[in-house]
Design a protein around this motif. Sequence first.
Motif, PDB file in Angstrom:
ATOM      1  N   GLU A 428      25.383  -8.360  21.654  1.00 55.24           N
ATOM      2  CA  GLU A 428      24.800  -9.509  20.608  1.00 55.24           C
ATOM      3  C   GLU A 428      23.135  -9.472  20.858  1.00 55.24           C
ATOM      4  OE1 GLU A 428      26.691 -13.184  21.512  1.00 55.24           O
ATOM      5  OE2 GLU A 428      28.697 -12.391  20.690  1.00 55.24           O
ATOM      6  N   LYS A 429      22.682  -9.750  19.943  1.00 59.65           N
ATOM      7  CA  LYS A 429      21.076  -9.999  19.760  1.00 59.65           C
ATOM      8  C   LYS A 429      20.622 -11.096  20.660  1.00 59.65           C
ATOM      9  CE  LYS A 429      19.428  -7.735  15.659  1.00 59.65           C
ATOM     10  NZ  LYS A 429      18.992  -7.893  14.277  1.00 59.65           N
ATOM     11  N   ILE A 430      19.793 -11.451  21.428  1.00 56.38           N
ATOM     12  CA  ILE A 430      19.233 -12.342  22.354  1.00 56.38           C
ATOM     13  C   ILE A 430      18.509 -13.347  21.593  1.00 56.38           C
ATOM     14  CG2 ILE A 430      19.409 -10.968  24.348  1.00 56.38           C
ATOM     15  CD1 ILE A 430      16.007 -10.795  24.038  1.00 56.38           C
ATOM     16  N   PRO A 431      18.650 -14.551  21.681  1.00 52.76           N
ATOM     17  CA  PRO A 431      18.042 -15.574  20.842  1.00 52.76           C
ATOM     18  C   PRO A 431      16.239 -15.550  20.758  1.00 52.76           C
ATOM     19  CG  PRO A 431      19.418 -16.758  22.495  1.00 52.76           C
ATOM     20  CD  PRO A 431      19.288 -15.149  23.030  1.00 52.76           C
ATOM     21  N   LEU A 432      15.983 -16.041  19.827  1.00 53.10           N
ATOM     22  CA  LEU A 432      14.440 -15.810  19.427  1.00 53.10           C
ATOM     23  C   LEU A 432      13.602 -16.353  20.619  1.00 53.10           C
ATOM     24  CD1 LEU A 432      12.547 -14.691  17.356  1.00 53.10           C
ATOM     25  CD2 LEU A 432      12.510 -16.809  16.117  1.00 53.10           C
ATOM     26  N   ASP A 433      14.096 -17.432  21.071  1.00 47.76           N
ATOM     27  CA  ASP A 433      13.163 -18.128  21.986  1.00 47.76           C
ATOM     28  C   ASP A 433      13.316 -17.102  23.403  1.00 47.76           C
ATOM     29  OD1 ASP A 433      15.802 -18.810  22.622  1.00 47.76           O
ATOM     30  OD2 ASP A 433      15.489 -20.912  23.152  1.00 47.76           O
ATOM     31  N   HIS A 434      14.159 -16.418  23.800  1.00 45.80           N
ATOM     32  CA  HIS A 434      14.238 -15.524  24.804  1.00 45.80           C
ATOM     33  C   HIS A 434      13.548 -14.357  24.575  1.00 45.80           C
ATOM     34  CE1 HIS A 434      17.243 -18.638  25.915  1.00 45.80           C
ATOM     35  NE2 HIS A 434      16.751 -18.436  27.395  1.00 45.80           N
ATOM     36  N   GLN A 435      12.948 -13.933  23.544  1.00 44.23           N
ATOM     37  CA  GLN A 435      12.771 -12.642  23.256  1.00 44.23           C
ATOM     38  C   GLN A 435      11.146 -12.274  23.714  1.00 44.23           C
ATOM     39  OE1 GLN A 435      12.963 -11.417  19.100  1.00 44.23           O
ATOM     40  NE2 GLN A 435      15.406 -11.875  18.862  1.00 44.23           N
ATOM     41  N   ASN A 436      10.513 -13.443  23.486  1.00 45.91           N
ATOM     42  CA  ASN A 436       9.100 -13.296  23.965  1.00 45.91           C
ATOM     43  C   ASN A 436       8.226 -12.203  23.270  1.00 45.91           C
ATOM     44  OD1 ASN A 436       9.649 -15.057  25.809  1.00 45.91           O
ATOM     45  ND2 ASN A 436      10.174 -13.753  27.557  1.00 45.91           N
ATOM     46  N   GLY A 437       8.549 -11.671  22.200  1.00 51.53           N
ATOM     47  CA  GLY A 437       7.706 -10.645  21.650  1.00 51.53           C
ATOM     48  C   GLY A 437       8.733  -9.928  20.450  1.00 51.53           C
ATOM     49  N   PHE A 438       8.131  -8.921  19.792  1.00 49.58           N
ATOM     50  CA  PHE A 438       8.853  -8.122  19.156  1.00 49.58           C
ATOM     51  C   PHE A 438       9.545  -7.109  19.779  1.00 49.58           C
ATOM     52  CE2 PHE A 438       5.169  -9.490  16.604  1.00 49.58           C
ATOM     53  CZ  PHE A 438       5.729 -10.068  15.672  1.00 49.58           C
ATOM     54  N   ILE A 439      11.052  -7.189  19.845  1.00 46.17           N
ATOM     55  CA  ILE A 439      11.858  -6.212  20.482  1.00 46.17           C
ATOM     56  C   ILE A 439      11.775  -4.863  19.731  1.00 46.17           C
ATOM     57  CG2 ILE A 439      14.217  -5.496  20.961  1.00 46.17           C
ATOM     58  CD1 ILE A 439      13.288  -7.916  22.220  1.00 46.17           C
TER      59      ILE A 439
END
Length: 714
Positions: A428-439
Amino acid sequence: VPSFFSSPISLVCFFNNSVNQQLKSNDPPEVPQNLSCQANLTTPITLTCSWDPGELQTYLHTSYSLHSKTRESNYTYEAPAGVHRYTIPRTDLSLFSDMNIYVKAVNELGQAISTAITLEPVSSAKLDPPKIEWITVPKKPGCLQLKWILIQNSWIHIRSLNLEVLVKAADSSHLNCDVVTLRSLLHGTQYWVQIRVRVKKGPWSEWSSSQTGVTLESAPTGRFDTLANVSWYRKPTQLNMSLFWKPSKQFNANGQNISYIISRSHKPQLGILCSTIWKYCTFPLSSRVKKVYLTAVNRAGKSPPTVIHIYPPQDVTAVPLDNQSFLVQWTHLVSTDLTGFVVEWRPVLKENLSQVHFEKVDKNQTKLILAGNFEPYKPYRISVYPRYKHVIGLSHSVMAYSRQKAPSKVPEIKIKNTWMSSVELTWEKIPLDHQNGFIQHYTIFYWGDKEALKVQTADSKTTEMILKNLKPESLYTAFMMIGTFGGSLNGSTITFKTDHFDMMITGSGVGVLLIIIIAFLAFFSIQKRIKVRLWADVPDPANSSIKRWPPESTQYTRGLWNNDEPNPKYLSHLSFLDLTTKLSKEEDDLWFNSTEDTSDLGESLCGSPFIPEYTASNSSSVPYATVIFSAPCNSPAPEEPPAYLRSESTQPLLEREESFSPQCYQNVASGVKSEQCFFGQFQDYIPETVDDPAIAWDDFPFLSALSMYDNESD
C-alpha cells in the motif's frame, strides 16, 4: 337607569340587610360588524348572511334581525337567540337584482344598526369548480386552447363570469396565477393547467382538476454558459477537451427532446466533434483548432451557435529557490479576452481556508517568485488561473516541496500469489504526510539460498510487482527500499517459498489430453458415417454383373441371378455388334486389350423394351457395355460364351440417380399371371413346367427386335 354614562353622576346605594348585592352596569348593543352574504345556487337556492356581534359584553338580552330591501318589497327576519346568521329562502330573493341588506341589534337600553350592503345574489355565489373538457394546440407556437364548462351552474351566462388560469410548466415549480390568455407560453413545453371562476366580484370557486398540454416546438433560442478543460492528448499535436455547459438565463429550449452538437464550424452539420443529449462531452481535438461551436437542436430547428475559444493548456512548474521561496513559471496565453493571471498556493495537508494565499499578476507576465513561511518536507499545491474579461478560467496546478528528505516509513510487503517459478508481491502507498518528498520508485532486493542478490524496480504509481525466474520449492528473502530526492529508507525483510508443483499447469495439461483422446475416439466411431455422407458409393462398370452372364438365353439364367449376385446391376441399354466371321485368338487378344474408346462400337439395333422411345438414333446417352455376338440375334445359343467390351464412358453411375433399370414385365398375351423380368427377377416368381406355346412376337418386344434384325441380315 338609562343614560347612566352619558354625563357625570353620583350613585349612592343603601341595602336593608347584610346580604351581598351585585351591581352591574350595561350598555346598549354594539353595532354589528362584518356583515356579508353568500348565495347558494344549488338546490335549494338560498342567500346566507352572517355578522359579528362585537366584543362588548352585555348582561341584557339582545335580539338581532336581518332586513332586506328590494324595489318591490321589504323583508325582516328574526335571528334565533345566540345565532348571528340567517338564510333567506329563494322566494324572497331576486337573483339578478340588487338587494339592500342590514342588521339591527336591540336590547333594553337601546338598539344599533349595521352598515348596509348592496349586492346581487348571483354575484355573491361561490360556484362549483369548473371542468376542463380538453386542451388543444393551435398552429401558432406558444399557445394552448382549452374548453371548459360549469357542470352544476350551466344556466349562468359565461360572459358574466371572471376566469383565472393556473399554468405550471411540467419541469418547473413556478406558478402563474394571473389571468392569462395562454398566448405567451414557452414553445415546445408541457404545461399543467387549472382554472377557477367567479361571478363579477363574488368569491372564487375552487380550482378545477388539472389537464396537460404541450405547445408547438420552435427552434431553441439563447446561448450557453460553458466551462472547458483542455489537456494534452498522447502527442503534442493533439488535445483532449472536456466541455461542460448549462443554459443561460436567456436560453429557451422550445422543445421536448433537445440534443447538442459540438463542431469545428458554425454550421453544425460540418466538422462534428461530438453529438450528445447530456450537458457535457469529452473529445480529442487538433491543437491547431482555436474555437469550437456548441448548438442546441430539436425537431423544429437549431439554436444560434455558442462560440467556445480554445486555449492550449498551461505548463506550470514550481522550483524551490531556497527553504523559504519558490520560482513559479507558466506558458503564455494568446487571447484578446485575457486580462491577467492569479497565482494561488496552499498547504495540501491543511484544509483551513485561512491558509490559502494568492497573488495577481499582469497578463504579459509568465513567472513569479513566491516568498513566505513554507514548511520543509510538506507538500504545497500551486495553481495558476487565467483571468478573462467576464470569468476566471480553469486552473493548472502543480505540487511542490521546499525541501525533501527520506520517507518516514516503508510500506509493508505482502505475498499475494505464489507459483512454481514466480511470486506476486503487493503493498500500500504510504500516507502523504510520511512521504517527505516525491517518491521516485520502489526497489525490491531479493536473494535465495546460494543465489546472488537480485534487484527489481517498480514505478512510483504502482503497488504490485511479480518476481520471475525463481527456483521451485526454494526459500527467498526480500526487502523494499523507497526514496525521494532527499534520501531513501529500507524496510523490513520478509521470506517466502516457491511452490514445488504447479497444479494449474498440470491440471490444464491433463484436461487437454483427455479432450484429444475423446475427440479421436469420436472421430473413428463416426468415420464410416462421415465417409458415406461426404463420398458417395459410385459403382464400377468393370465389376458389373453382365460379364458373369452365362451363354444360355435369359430364360435359363433367371434362376441363377439370385445365387450369383445378391444385388444385381441392371442395364438400361445394350448395343449388339454382329461379327460375320469368328475372330482368331490373336485378334481376340488385340480386340480385348485395345485401350481405344469402344463405347460407340456398332449401332443400337433394338431399343430398350421398357422405354419405347429410346433408340440409338435419338439417344444422347452412352451405353456402358457392348455385347459382341458371333451369330445373328435369333440364332441358337452359342457354345462359347459371348464377349463383353467395357465402355470408356465417364458418365457417373450414382446409386442416388434415377435408375434406367427396367421394371418387371408382364406377359399379358400369353395368359401368364406371374410377372416376369428382363434383366431382373420378380420376387414372387416360381418357375413352372409347361409346354412351349407358339411364340407371339408382339408380346416380347425385345425378341421381336432381334427377329427384325435377323430378317434384315438375310
